[in-house]
Structure formats: C-alpha cells, structure tokens
Design an enzyme around this catalytic site. Structure first.
Site, PDB file in Angstrom:
ATOM      1  CG  ASN A 224     -14.483   4.092   2.765  1.00 40.02           C
ATOM      2  OD1 ASN A 224     -15.575   4.629   2.628  1.00 40.02           O
ATOM      3  ND2 ASN A 224     -13.868   3.458   1.781  1.00 40.02           N
TER       4      ASN A 224
ATOM      5  CG  HIS B  46      -7.223   6.073   2.036  1.00 43.60           C
ATOM      6  ND1 HIS B  46      -6.932   5.371   3.179  1.00 43.60           N
ATOM      7  CD2 HIS B  46      -8.236   5.412   1.434  1.00 43.60           C
ATOM      8  CE1 HIS B  46      -7.726   4.322   3.268  1.00 43.60           C
ATOM      9  NE2 HIS B  46      -8.532   4.328   2.227  1.00 43.60           N
TER      10      HIS B  46
ATOM     11  CB  VAL C 265      -5.305   1.071   3.599  1.00 39.74           C
ATOM     12  CG1 VAL C 265      -3.888   1.584   3.852  1.00 39.74           C
ATOM     13  CG2 VAL C 265      -5.281  -0.061   2.559  1.00 39.74           C
TER      14      VAL C 265
HETATM   15  P1  AMP Z   1     -10.312   1.776   2.037  1.00 35.98           P
HETATM   16  O1  AMP Z   1     -11.116   0.534   1.846  1.00 35.98           O
HETATM   17  O2  AMP Z   1     -11.118   3.034   2.113  1.00 35.98           O
HETATM   18  O3  AMP Z   1      -9.358   1.635   3.215  1.00 35.98           O
HETATM   19  O4  AMP Z   1      -9.441   1.947   0.729  1.00 35.98           O
HETATM   20  C1  AMP Z   1      -8.197   1.344   0.534  1.00 35.98           C
HETATM   21  C2  AMP Z   1      -7.929   1.384  -0.935  1.00 35.98           C
HETATM   22  O5  AMP Z   1      -6.552   1.102  -1.143  1.00 35.98           O
HETATM   23  C3  AMP Z   1      -8.722   0.356  -1.745  1.00 35.98           C
HETATM   24  O6  AMP Z   1      -9.534   1.030  -2.710  1.00 35.98           O
HETATM   25  C4  AMP Z   1      -7.627  -0.489  -2.403  1.00 35.98           C
HETATM   26  O7  AMP Z   1      -7.950  -0.885  -3.718  1.00 35.98           O
HETATM   27  C5  AMP Z   1      -6.434   0.448  -2.365  1.00 35.98           C
HETATM   28  N1  AMP Z   1      -5.118  -0.191  -2.379  1.00 35.98           N
HETATM   29  C6  AMP Z   1      -4.720  -1.257  -1.648  1.00 35.98           C
HETATM   30  N2  AMP Z   1      -3.427  -1.533  -1.906  1.00 35.98           N
HETATM   31  C7  AMP Z   1      -2.997  -0.612  -2.814  1.00 35.98           C
HETATM   32  C8  AMP Z   1      -1.768  -0.365  -3.489  1.00 35.98           C
HETATM   33  N3  AMP Z   1      -0.676  -1.133  -3.265  1.00 35.98           N
HETATM   34  N4  AMP Z   1      -1.702   0.657  -4.365  1.00 35.98           N
HETATM   35  C9  AMP Z   1      -2.786   1.414  -4.606  1.00 35.98           C
HETATM   36  N5  AMP Z   1      -3.976   1.246  -3.995  1.00 35.98           N
HETATM   37  C10 AMP Z   1      -4.086   0.249  -3.114  1.00 35.98           C
END
Ligand code: AMP
Ligand code: ZN
Length: 114
Positions: free
Chosen positions: A87, A100, A96
């Site tokens: 994303n 990733h 985030v």
């Molecule tokens: P995005 O929306 O593509 O930026 O994905 C960020 C992802 O990080 C989401 O699917 C969240 O559920 C995941 N996420 C947020 N905090 C954590 C955490 N502490 N440990 C593992 N995954 C996380």
C-alpha cells in the site's frame, strides 16, 4: 528512524511474532489479520513509502519478494496461491510509513480489492 513502529519492531523494542528473518528482511504476523495467514515483510533498513525507492534499494526489494515466496512455501500454501500487496500513501491506505509487503494466504481473495 527513531519514531517508526516497524523500526521498533525490528529492534525488538515492540514485541512481534516473527516468522522469518534474514540479513535483509524481517517478517512477522500482522496484529489485525485480514486472512487466516497475514504476514508483514519489512526491509531492515527504513524506507517510508514506495515513492522513496532508489536504485540502491533494488536488492532489498528483491529480497522482500523472495521472502514472500519462501514464507508461502514454509506455511504450505504456495500451490494454493496467495496475495502480496504494497500500500502507498493515502489512496493506497498506507498507515505505517515503513515499507512492508503484506502476504495474505489460506483463503480465496477477491478482485478488484476494496
Ligand atoms: P498498511 O495499512 O499497509 O500501512 O499496513 C499496516 C499494517 O500494520 C496493518 O495491517 C496493521 O494491522 C499492522 N500493524 C499495526 N501495528 C502492528 C503491530 N504492532 N504489529 C504487527 N502489525 C501491526
Ligand atoms: Zn522504520
């Protein structure tokens, strides 16, 4: 980067369920899974978004994709299939800002994505 959630996970400052790691990447379970298997694969170096990629990142990004293949094999759903997603920024719903690769498996995905 000091104030980055995924850098803190990489450094062990925030706990995570690590499923795979090598010199270049770290993979851990997503805290809010949207599939029976939902793993995030991050580069160990901080890169905020796809827009920040440089030629120097070619190997690192290749390692991310190779890791997704290896994890799918380890988890046993390579042949059934799976989905990988990056994303980017607001329209991509990135939340985030440390690149990733989402690896989603063990269910039938829909297309187009929401
Ligand atoms: P995005 O929306 O593509 O930026 O994905 C960020 C992802 O990080 C989401 O699917 C969240 O559920 C995941 N996420 C947020 N905090 C954590 C955490 N502490 N440990 C593992 N995954 C996380
Ligand atoms: Zn970071």
């Amino acid at each position: 980067m000091t104030d980055c959630l995924f850098c803190k996970i990489r450094d062990g400052e925030i706990p995570s369920e690590i499923v795979y790691e090598n010199e270049h990447v770290l993979a851990f379970n997503d805290i809010n899974p949207v599939a029976p298997v939902h793993i995030l694969i991050i580069p160990k170096i901080h890169i905020s978004t796809l827009n920040d990629l440089e030629k120097d990142h070619t190997q690192t990004m290749g390692e991310l994709i190779l890791a997704s293949k290896k994890i799918a094999e380890l988890k046993g759903f390579s042949e059934d299939g799976y989905r990988t997603v990056f994303n980017c920024n607001e329209n991509g719903q990135q939340t985030v800002f440390h690149i990733h690769l989402h690896l989603l498996g063990e269910r039938l995905m829909s297309w187009p994505p929401g």
